[in-house]
Design a protein around this motif. Structure first.
Motif, short mmCIF file in Angstrom:
data_model
loop_
_atom_site.label_atom_id
_atom_site.label_comp_id
_atom_site.label_asym_id
_atom_site.label_seq_id
_atom_site.Cartn_x
_atom_site.Cartn_y
_atom_site.Cartn_z
N LYS A 1 66.50 -79.29 -44.30
CA LYS A 1 65.59 -78.68 -43.00
C LYS A 1 65.96 -77.45 -42.67
O LYS A 1 65.06 -76.52 -42.35
CB LYS A 1 65.68 -79.72 -41.76
N ALA B 1 64.67 -75.07 -45.49
CA ALA B 1 63.23 -74.74 -45.39
C ALA B 1 62.70 -73.88 -44.42
O ALA B 1 61.94 -73.07 -44.58
CB ALA B 1 62.43 -76.42 -45.32
N LYS B 2 63.42 -74.18 -43.16
CA LYS B 2 63.32 -73.16 -41.89
C LYS B 2 63.54 -71.84 -42.46
O LYS B 2 62.84 -70.85 -42.15
CB LYS B 2 64.02 -73.60 -40.83
N GLU C 1 60.82 -70.37 -44.70
CA GLU C 1 59.81 -70.04 -44.12
C GLU C 1 59.76 -68.81 -43.38
O GLU C 1 58.76 -68.22 -43.17
CB GLU C 1 59.58 -71.37 -43.03
N LYS C 2 60.80 -68.72 -42.43
CA LYS C 2 61.14 -67.28 -41.98
C LYS C 2 61.24 -66.23 -42.71
O LYS C 2 60.62 -65.16 -42.37
CB LYS C 2 62.27 -67.53 -40.86
N GLU D 1 59.47 -66.07 -45.58
CA GLU D 1 58.28 -65.89 -46.16
C GLU D 1 57.34 -64.97 -44.92
O GLU D 1 56.39 -64.48 -45.22
CB GLU D 1 57.59 -66.98 -46.49
N ALA D 2 57.56 -65.62 -43.80
CA ALA D 2 56.80 -64.84 -42.67
C ALA D 2 57.17 -63.40 -42.41
O ALA D 2 56.36 -62.65 -42.04
CB ALA D 2 57.07 -65.52 -41.27
#
Length: 181
Positions: free
Chosen positions: A150, A153-154, A157-158, A160-161
């Motif tokens: 988790k 993945a977080k 995601e960060k 990628e953002a």
């Protein structure tokens, strides 16, 4: 006024002055050497331990469980760590599953901290404890793996953002004053 060298050991019954003790001979295990410094166990911070589990480790260690097996009841642990008995039972069960705590036998209530990771005592006694208990390596369980996934993945995601623009880019138009009129 006491000066260095004026201290003596005195036998309280006879009043005789005793000879000074022999100087301590350094042991081959003195220093920072421990078996846990050279193992490939999972680090404790990566196991997603709860506060009750950390408190239980500390309780067992402070009651002598780092050097020998100690009797541990969930009620005693719960009272000292200010938790419920169910929380203490759950913490003990997970620590045994992770091999942080070792039970001396399946039905006993005696536990010892894994001598590979936690040890208080001489190096020779640590080697003997490791041979006797044959402690398995500490490895992550399903909860620790899920928390790590988790978090990864977080983090992905960060990242990628941070790379993608959040909206349309505005460009500056070159205009001349009065050209539209």
């Amino acid at each position: 006024m006491a000066r260095k060298g004026n201290i003596a050991l005195v036998n309280l019954e006879t009043g005789a002055v005793l000879p000074p003790p022999k100087p301590r001979t350094p042991h081959s295990m003195d220093g920072s050497y421990t078996l846990n410094a050279y193992t490939d166990d999972a680090p404790l911070y990566g196991l997603a331990l709860s506060g009750a589990e950390w408190a239980t480790i500390d309780w067992v260690r402070s009651n002598g469980g780092a050097g020998a097996a100690v009797k541990v009841t969930p009620a005693a642990v719960a009272e000292d760590i200010h938790a419920t008995e169910t929380t203490a039972k759950t913490a003990l069960a997970r620590l045994v599953k992770l091999h942080i705590l070792l039970k001396t036998s399946p039905r006993s209530q005696t536990y010892q901290l894994n001598p590979r990771r936690f040890w208080e005592g001489s190096g020779e006694a640590q080697v003997q404890a490791c041979r006797r208990l044959d402690p398995p390596a500490i490895s992550p369980d399903a909860k620790a793996v899920a928390v790590a996934r988790k978090a990864a993945a977080k983090l992905a995601e960060k990242a990628e953002a941070d790379q993608e623009p959040t909206g349309p880019r505005r460009t500056r138009k070159a205009t001349t004053i009065g050209a539209d009129r």
